[in-house]
Scaffold this active site. Structure first.
Site, short mmCIF file in Angstrom:
data_model
loop_
_atom_site.label_atom_id
_atom_site.label_comp_id
_atom_site.label_asym_id
_atom_site.label_seq_id
_atom_site.Cartn_x
_atom_site.Cartn_y
_atom_site.Cartn_z
N THR A 261 0.86 -1.20 0.00
CA THR A 261 0.00 0.00 0.00
C THR A 261 0.88 1.23 0.00
O THR A 261 1.74 1.38 0.87
CB THR A 261 -0.89 0.03 1.26
OG1 THR A 261 -1.61 -1.19 1.35
CG2 THR A 261 -1.86 1.20 1.21
N LYS B 87 -7.37 1.59 -2.56
CA LYS B 87 -6.87 1.11 -1.26
C LYS B 87 -6.90 2.24 -0.21
O LYS B 87 -7.24 2.01 0.95
CB LYS B 87 -5.45 0.56 -1.43
CG LYS B 87 -4.76 0.15 -0.14
CD LYS B 87 -5.37 -1.08 0.52
CE LYS B 87 -4.77 -1.27 1.90
NZ LYS B 87 -5.13 -2.50 2.56
N LYS C 202 0.93 5.28 8.04
CA LYS C 202 1.53 5.67 6.74
C LYS C 202 0.43 5.82 5.67
O LYS C 202 0.48 6.72 4.86
CB LYS C 202 2.61 4.65 6.33
CG LYS C 202 2.20 3.71 5.20
CD LYS C 202 3.23 2.71 4.83
CE LYS C 202 2.69 1.31 4.67
NZ LYS C 202 1.57 1.10 3.80
#
Ligand code: NAP
Length: 299
Positions: free
Chosen positions: A101, A176, A244
């Protein structure tokens, strides 16, 4: 038993996700060559039939499709485009798939770098946690050229259950990040419901039983709720990784001139998780931050 008709796969990054995903490819008969920075998981996969390589470049020299499942954008850039990266060992026709990701910008940057050498790229991040990786039931969202996606579909089917082509390069990462907005809010929602309910004197197990059978149900309530109650904060998905992802969301909010107050609150709460040095714990550890704010425990 490997099947010579299947494409040879390279796999880079054998962490909580990459190791079981590689194991599933082996079980489906693929020949795979693996690389990981630390060596323990490499040895474990060698023991069940994987070949190993000493660099991402060497992985590419032995593969027709290379999958990366590393941590963040700089890691993806390093293993694909860096001095020892996949690009230097790739031969014409090889396909690179990033299943980590990161962000649409990273996908576009990597795709452009590979394109200069005539190589195809798909961004194909996943959802479903380490459980989905182990069981081969991941949700996979894929961006890139449709014909390249079609060629890779059997490989995705070896790793996941719901596989969706979502558009041009970067679209997989966009989807995502959208997923992470919902996931982070659900994780906070699970923690808050447990904290609120137990404060009112309800039993934690009853809260989970009732909420998972009604309109409040979510993957988080089902999978992380019991862990919070059992005080199990070991990672399936590390809090640092969700932070993140939320950082990438916040960056694109500024670009899009958009406000998402709940996701922004989740970002701040996960920032507090990292400040309390719990980033390597599972995302359910956000419950401990809320407990600290409330000066009480979920029990
Ligand atoms: P992890 O357990 O921390 O594993 C990351 C792996 O990447 C490790 O094997 C690490 O090697 C390797 N790596 C990182 N940076 C590298 C670099 N610069 N060069 C070479 N290898 C590098 O993480 P994970 O949970 O498997 O997650 C992997 C990716 O999937 C992340 O982007 C994460 O956000 C995403 N994801 C995770 C989940 C989940 O539930 N866990 C679900 C969906 C998506 P070392 O062992 O040497 O550190």
């Amino acid at each position: 038993m490997s099947n010579a008709d299947l494409p040879k796969i390279g796999f880079i990054g054998l962490g909580l996700m990459g190791k079981p995903m590689s194991g599933n490819l082996l079980k489906k008969g693929y020949t795979i060559t693996v690389y990981n920075r630390s060596k323990k998981s490499v040895e474990e996969l060698e023991a069940v039939g994987a070949k190993s390589a000493s660099s991402p470049k060497e992985v590419a020299e032995n593969s027709e499709i290379v999958i990366a499942m590393v941590t963040d954008a700089p890691d993806v850039e390093e293993v694909i485009l860096g001095p020892q990266g996949v690009i230097h060992g790739a031969s014409k026709g090889m396909i690179v798939i990033d299943m980590s990701t990161n962000s649409p910008d990273t996908a576009n940057l990597v795709a452009l770098g590979l394109e200069k050498k005539g190589l195809d790229f798909l961004d194909a991040p996943v959802s479903g946690g380490d459980k989905g990786a182990k069981e081969g039931t991941l949700t996979i969202m894929v961006g890139g050229k449709k014909e390249v996606f079609d060629r890779c579909l059997p490989v995705f089917k070896a790793l996941g259950k719901t596989i969706t082509y979502v558009g041009r390069t970067g679209s997989g990462q966009a989807m995502k990040l959208c997923n992470q907005v919902a996931v982070s809010i659900h994780t906070v929602a699970t923690s808050e419901a447990l904290l609120f309910g137990t404060s009112l004197g309800l039993k934690a197990d009853d809260i989970l039983k009732v909420l998972t059978s009604g309109a409040a149900n979510s993957w988080n309530l089902q999978n992380l709720g019991p862990k919070i109650v059992a005080r199990d904060f070991e990672p399936g998905f590390k809090a640092a990784h969700l932070y993140k992802d939320l950082k990438a969301v916040i960056r694109s909010l500024e670009k899009e001139n958009l406000t998402l107050p709940a996701a922004t609150t989740a970002y701040e709460l996960f920032g507090a998780v990292l400040a309390s040095k719990s980033g390597e714990k599972g995302t359910q550890v956000v419950a401990r931050v809320l407990e600290k704010l409330a000066e009480r425990e979920i029990k």
